[in-house]
Design a protein around this motif. Structure first.
Motif: not given
Length: 175
Positions: A71-72, A90-92, A132, A146, A151, A154, A158
């Motif tokens: 999940q981002r 955004l980071v997973e 996201e 993910g 990328r 988005s 990301v």
């Protein structure tokens, strides 16, 4: 995310498991938009596929939230701007595990994730944390894989795993 996660809608907070296709959710960039689908993704929750717990307040004013590893999560930080030229990235979830405020939960036989799908990637509030949404092509992969998601499509930049490590350490150094 888990079914009990509260999602911001025009009618107030609604549990993710109670949403369905056509329901409106509040997005950060485009206001109220309909979900194209809501997918329940039941899978083994072992090893790196186990859920990620993000503690309340780790990335702003939000409650505890449990998400799928892929999940981002939106991270807004001066460190992000310094290192990547963007205030919001955004980071997973699994890439945030180096943070003192994020941990992987113990393995369990099964977990059911709720994936909110929009026509395009959108930023929505889940337990007050901005995440996201998925797009239809991503649904099978979000829970674990993910990194393989596109990328280019988005809502924000990301970060890859090694970039997320730099960000996490930068945030904690400036805290």
């Amino acid at each position: 995310m888990l079914g009990c996660t509260l999602i911001d809608t025009p009618n107030g907070l609604v549990r993710a498991e109670r949403l369905s296709a056509g329901d409106l959710v509040m997005t950060r960039d485009h206001g109220a938009l309909p979900l194209t689908s809501v997918v329940l993704n039941r899978r083994p929750a072992v090893d790196m596929a186990a859920p990620i717990l993000i503690n309340a307040g780790a990335f702003g004013d939000h409650d505890d939230i449990t998400v799928a590893p892929g999940q981002r999560i939106l991270v807004e930080s001066g460190a992000a701007e310094l290192f990547f030229g963007e205030l919001e990235v955004l980071v997973e979830g699994n890439h945030l595990l180096g943070s003192a405020y994020v941990r992987q939960l113990p393995s369990a036989p099964m977990v059911t994730y709720v994936q909110l799908v929009c026509a395009h990637p959108e930023l929505i509030e889940a337990n007050g944390l901005v995440i996201e949404s998925c797009v239809a092509a991503d649904v099978p992969r979000v829970a674990v894989e993910g990194e393989n998601r596109d990328r280019e499509e988005s809502a924000r930049l990301v970060l890859r795993h090694h970039e997320a490590d730099v960000l996490v350490h930068g945030i904690e150094a400036y805290a």
